[in-house]
Design a protein around this motif. Structure first.
Motif, mmCIF file in Angstrom:
data_model
loop_
_atom_site.group_PDB
_atom_site.id
_atom_site.type_symbol
_atom_site.label_atom_id
_atom_site.label_comp_id
_atom_site.label_asym_id
_atom_site.label_seq_id
_atom_site.Cartn_x
_atom_site.Cartn_y
_atom_site.Cartn_z
ATOM 1 N N GLN A 1 0.834 -1.207 0.000
ATOM 2 C CA GLN A 1 0.000 0.000 0.000
ATOM 3 C C GLN A 1 0.864 1.250 0.000
ATOM 4 O O GLN A 1 0.574 2.221 -0.705
ATOM 5 C CB GLN A 1 -0.935 0.000 1.217
ATOM 6 C CG GLN A 1 -2.030 -1.033 1.131
ATOM 7 C CD GLN A 1 -2.788 -1.164 2.442
ATOM 8 O OE1 GLN A 1 -2.197 -1.201 3.522
ATOM 9 N NE2 GLN A 1 -4.111 -1.227 2.344
ATOM 10 N N VAL A 2 1.931 1.233 0.786
ATOM 11 C CA VAL A 2 2.848 2.378 0.821
ATOM 12 C C VAL A 2 3.490 2.567 -0.547
ATOM 13 O O VAL A 2 3.588 3.691 -1.050
ATOM 14 C CB VAL A 2 3.909 2.194 1.928
ATOM 15 C CG1 VAL A 2 4.987 3.264 1.833
ATOM 16 C CG2 VAL A 2 3.249 2.215 3.300
ATOM 17 N N ALA A 3 3.897 1.468 -1.169
ATOM 18 C CA ALA A 3 4.506 1.541 -2.496
ATOM 19 C C ALA A 3 3.549 2.172 -3.503
ATOM 20 O O ALA A 3 3.934 3.052 -4.281
ATOM 21 C CB ALA A 3 4.924 0.139 -2.956
ATOM 22 N N GLU A 4 2.299 1.742 -3.475
ATOM 23 C CA GLU A 4 1.312 2.266 -4.418
ATOM 24 C C GLU A 4 1.039 3.746 -4.188
ATOM 25 O O GLU A 4 0.814 4.496 -5.140
ATOM 26 C CB GLU A 4 0.011 1.470 -4.298
ATOM 27 C CG GLU A 4 0.150 0.041 -4.808
ATOM 28 C CD GLU A 4 -1.030 -0.856 -4.439
ATOM 29 O OE1 GLU A 4 -1.975 -0.388 -3.753
ATOM 30 O OE2 GLU A 4 -0.994 -2.051 -4.816
ATOM 31 N N ARG A 5 1.057 4.187 -2.945
ATOM 32 C CA ARG A 5 0.730 5.588 -2.630
ATOM 33 C C ARG A 5 1.906 6.532 -2.789
ATOM 34 O O ARG A 5 1.709 7.740 -2.904
ATOM 35 C CB ARG A 5 0.171 5.675 -1.214
ATOM 36 C CG ARG A 5 -1.158 4.971 -1.088
ATOM 37 C CD ARG A 5 -1.696 5.005 0.305
ATOM 38 N NE ARG A 5 -2.910 4.196 0.413
ATOM 39 C CZ ARG A 5 -3.577 4.040 1.525
ATOM 40 N NH1 ARG A 5 -3.182 4.633 2.632
ATOM 41 N NH2 ARG A 5 -4.663 3.295 1.546
ATOM 42 N N THR A 6 3.120 6.001 -2.764
ATOM 43 C CA THR A 6 4.292 6.869 -2.864
ATOM 44 C C THR A 6 5.045 6.734 -4.173
ATOM 45 O O THR A 6 5.848 7.601 -4.508
ATOM 46 C CB THR A 6 5.295 6.565 -1.724
ATOM 47 O OG1 THR A 6 5.738 5.213 -1.847
ATOM 48 C CG2 THR A 6 4.686 6.829 -0.352
ATOM 49 N N GLY A 7 4.834 5.625 -4.874
ATOM 50 C CA GLY A 7 5.596 5.383 -6.090
ATOM 51 C C GLY A 7 6.968 4.787 -5.823
ATOM 52 O O GLY A 7 7.778 4.642 -6.730
ATOM 53 N N ILE A 8 7.237 4.440 -4.561
ATOM 54 C CA ILE A 8 8.501 3.798 -4.200
ATOM 55 C C ILE A 8 8.288 2.289 -4.328
ATOM 56 O O ILE A 8 7.309 1.751 -3.825
ATOM 57 C CB ILE A 8 8.914 4.160 -2.761
ATOM 58 C CG1 ILE A 8 9.053 5.677 -2.597
ATOM 59 C CG2 ILE A 8 10.218 3.447 -2.379
ATOM 60 C CD1 ILE A 8 9.195 6.135 -1.151
ATOM 61 N N VAL A 9 9.192 1.609 -4.966
ATOM 62 C CA VAL A 9 9.079 0.168 -5.168
ATOM 63 C C VAL A 9 8.995 -0.537 -3.818
ATOM 64 O O VAL A 9 9.720 -0.187 -2.882
ATOM 65 C CB VAL A 9 10.292 -0.346 -5.976
ATOM 66 C CG1 VAL A 9 10.227 -1.836 -6.192
ATOM 67 C CG2 VAL A 9 10.392 0.390 -7.293
ATOM 68 N N ARG A 10 8.120 -1.556 -3.710
ATOM 69 C CA ARG A 10 7.909 -2.252 -2.440
ATOM 70 C C ARG A 10 9.199 -2.849 -1.890
ATOM 71 O O ARG A 10 9.475 -2.782 -0.694
ATOM 72 C CB ARG A 10 6.841 -3.346 -2.566
ATOM 73 C CG ARG A 10 6.386 -3.852 -1.181
ATOM 74 C CD ARG A 10 5.977 -5.306 -1.173
ATOM 75 N NE ARG A 10 6.951 -6.212 -1.711
ATOM 76 C CZ ARG A 10 8.037 -6.676 -1.061
ATOM 77 N NH1 ARG A 10 8.292 -6.274 0.161
ATOM 78 N NH2 ARG A 10 8.864 -7.513 -1.641
ATOM 79 N N SER A 11 10.013 -3.413 -2.755
ATOM 80 C CA SER A 11 11.273 -4.005 -2.276
ATOM 81 C C SER A 11 12.191 -2.934 -1.687
ATOM 82 O O SER A 11 12.935 -3.203 -0.735
ATOM 83 C CB SER A 11 11.974 -4.769 -3.396
ATOM 84 O OG SER A 11 12.294 -3.904 -4.470
ATOM 85 N N ALA A 12 12.145 -1.728 -2.214
ATOM 86 C CA ALA A 12 12.949 -0.631 -1.666
ATOM 87 C C ALA A 12 12.442 -0.256 -0.278
ATOM 88 O O ALA A 12 13.237 0.006 0.631
ATOM 89 C CB ALA A 12 12.909 0.576 -2.597
#
Length: 138
Positions: free
Chosen positions: A36-47
């Motif tokens: 969810q954080v990845a989707e809302r920030t555009g930061i890759v989940r693995s990062a």
């Protein structure tokens, strides 16, 4: 990239670990998954995972995006004090809000603080562990 070791704070790995721990605790407190954080920030989940584990440096723009999503100041995440309190950083930012609080708003904030203190005391008396908030060392 954020590299506190060069700024005089503890070792680089220690600083990354503290930053990662604060980010993870805040995300979990808010009930958000890394996806969810990845989707809302555009930061890759693995990062996000690597940052939270302290194995990857966080870029300034990434930290700004995370702080904005979590509605906390960047300074909270960078605070070198292990026992830094997210609430203190939030209150410190109140004077910089666009609209000053009205007298009624200030009264409501004071009432809410009193409510939280009474709730915590009641939980402690009942032997319950209060719900952990980010930035509260126990």
């Amino acid at each position: 990239m954020i590299d506190r070791a060069q700024a005089g704070g503890g070792g680089e790995a220690e600083q990354r670990a503290l930053l990662g721990r604060r980010l993870k605790e805040t995300r979990e407190y808010l009930g958000l998954s890394q996806q969810q954080v990845a989707e809302r920030t555009g930061i890759v989940r693995s990062a996000i995972s690597d940052i939270e584990r302290g194995v990857r440096r966080v870029e300034v723009m990434e930290l700004q995006k995370l702080a904005r999503l979590y509605r906390l100041s960047v300074s909270y995440f960078l605070d070198e004090d292990e026992a830094a309190d997210a609430g203190e950083h939030a209150f410190a930012g109140l004077p910089r809000t666009k609209q000053p609080l009205s007298e009624g708003d200030r009264i409501e904030v004071a009432r809410f603080i009193q409510y939280l203190q009474a709730k915590r005391e009641a939980e402690e008396q009942d032997g319950e562990a209060p719900r952990r908030r980010p930035g509260r060392a126990r």
